[in-house]
Design an enzyme around this catalytic site. Structure first.
Site, PDB file in Angstrom:
ATOM      1  N   LYS A 120      -5.784  -1.511  -1.787  1.00  0.00           N
ATOM      2  CA  LYS A 120      -5.219  -1.144  -0.492  1.00  0.00           C
ATOM      3  C   LYS A 120      -4.908  -2.379   0.346  1.00  0.00           C
ATOM      4  O   LYS A 120      -3.825  -2.493   0.942  1.00  0.00           O
ATOM      5  CB  LYS A 120      -6.191  -0.232   0.268  1.00  0.00           C
ATOM      6  CG  LYS A 120      -5.614   0.296   1.585  1.00  0.00           C
ATOM      7  CD  LYS A 120      -6.586   1.226   2.292  1.00  0.00           C
ATOM      8  CE  LYS A 120      -7.704   0.450   2.952  1.00  0.00           C
ATOM      9  NZ  LYS A 120      -8.549   1.288   3.822  1.00  0.00           N
ATOM     10  N   ASP A 138      -4.663   4.747   2.995  1.00  0.00           N
ATOM     11  CA  ASP A 138      -5.940   4.824   3.701  1.00  0.00           C
ATOM     12  C   ASP A 138      -6.283   6.288   3.932  1.00  0.00           C
ATOM     13  O   ASP A 138      -5.628   7.192   3.406  1.00  0.00           O
ATOM     14  CB  ASP A 138      -5.879   4.038   5.015  1.00  0.00           C
ATOM     15  CG  ASP A 138      -4.922   4.659   6.035  1.00  0.00           C
ATOM     16  OD1 ASP A 138      -4.203   5.632   5.693  1.00  0.00           O
ATOM     17  OD2 ASP A 138      -4.900   4.180   7.177  1.00  0.00           O
TER      18      ASP A 138
END
Length: 217
Positions: A120, A138
């Site tokens: 991420k 997220d």
């Protein structure tokens, strides 16, 4: 979500916010990397509060290393998991200096080799700093993608792969910003604010949340 609804879904979000930006504050690629690394399981507001004090003092890998671990911890102690994040950031700075001439690399492989930098974080840096069409999934994007039916998946990687397939190329670079902002301020976890949502007509979520009593809408 029907394939035919995806283009107008993003066109509507773009019309409302043509140039979306991350809410993390930074002035260089390294500052962005550091801020994203610190933001895991923390809010952007909380990270910005800490980096406003840290970055004027140390905002390069060399300066962070010179600062030392104990001093770095002092600057970021208001952020969750600050001790482990401080260690990761120090080690990342060491690797950047020793292997990358103090510069942040622009490849996924090199970024994910840095301590504390997962998929991420790498996706955020590749997208925001280098303009690559990546998807940093997220909690907000995961929720919005599943709730709307845009890109359902059982885990972040599944959602990321679905988004990469389904988001039209014209919207690929900015799409993760629009989805984060939608999830943060409108499509919230406990109760989505459907009555305020610009794209509710394209969304699979049902029944839609009605406006509060006494609301003008």
């Amino acid at each position: 979500m029907k394939t035919a609804d995806i283009q107008p879904f993003f066109a509507t979000l773009k019309a409302a916010n043509p140039s979306p930006q991350t809410e993390l504050e930074y002035t260089s690629v390294f500052e962005l990397l550091a801020a994203v690394l610190l933001s895991a399981q923390a809010t952007d507001v909380g990270v910005n509060k800490a980096t406003r004090k840290l970055f004027p003092v140390a905002n390069t890998p060399q300066a962070i290393l010179a600062l030392g671990l104990e001093s770095l911890e002092g600057y970021i102690k208001t952020i969750g998991l600050f001790r482990s994040k401080a260690k990761h950031l120090m080690e990342t700075c060491r690797i950047l200096v020793e292997r990358h001439d103090g510069q942040v690399p622009d490849t996924r492989e090199a970024l994910e080799a840095l301590p504390g930098v997962g998929r991420k974080t790498a996706n955020v840096v590749l997208n925001v700093a280098f303009g690559q069409p990546t998807m940093a999934v997220d909690t907000h994007i995961f929720r919005v993608s599943n709730r709307t039916g845009l890109a359902p998946g059982k885990n972040p990687l599944e959602v990321e792969k679905q988004l990469m397939r389904r988001v039209p190329g014209d919207y690929a670079v900015d799409s993760h910003h629009w989805l984060i902002l939608l999830g943060r301020y409108v499509c919230q976890a406990r109760k989505p604010r459907c009555w305020e949502c610009l794209v509710s007509s394209y969304c699979d979520y049902s029944p839609k949340t009605p406006p509060p009593q006494g609301s003008l809408r």
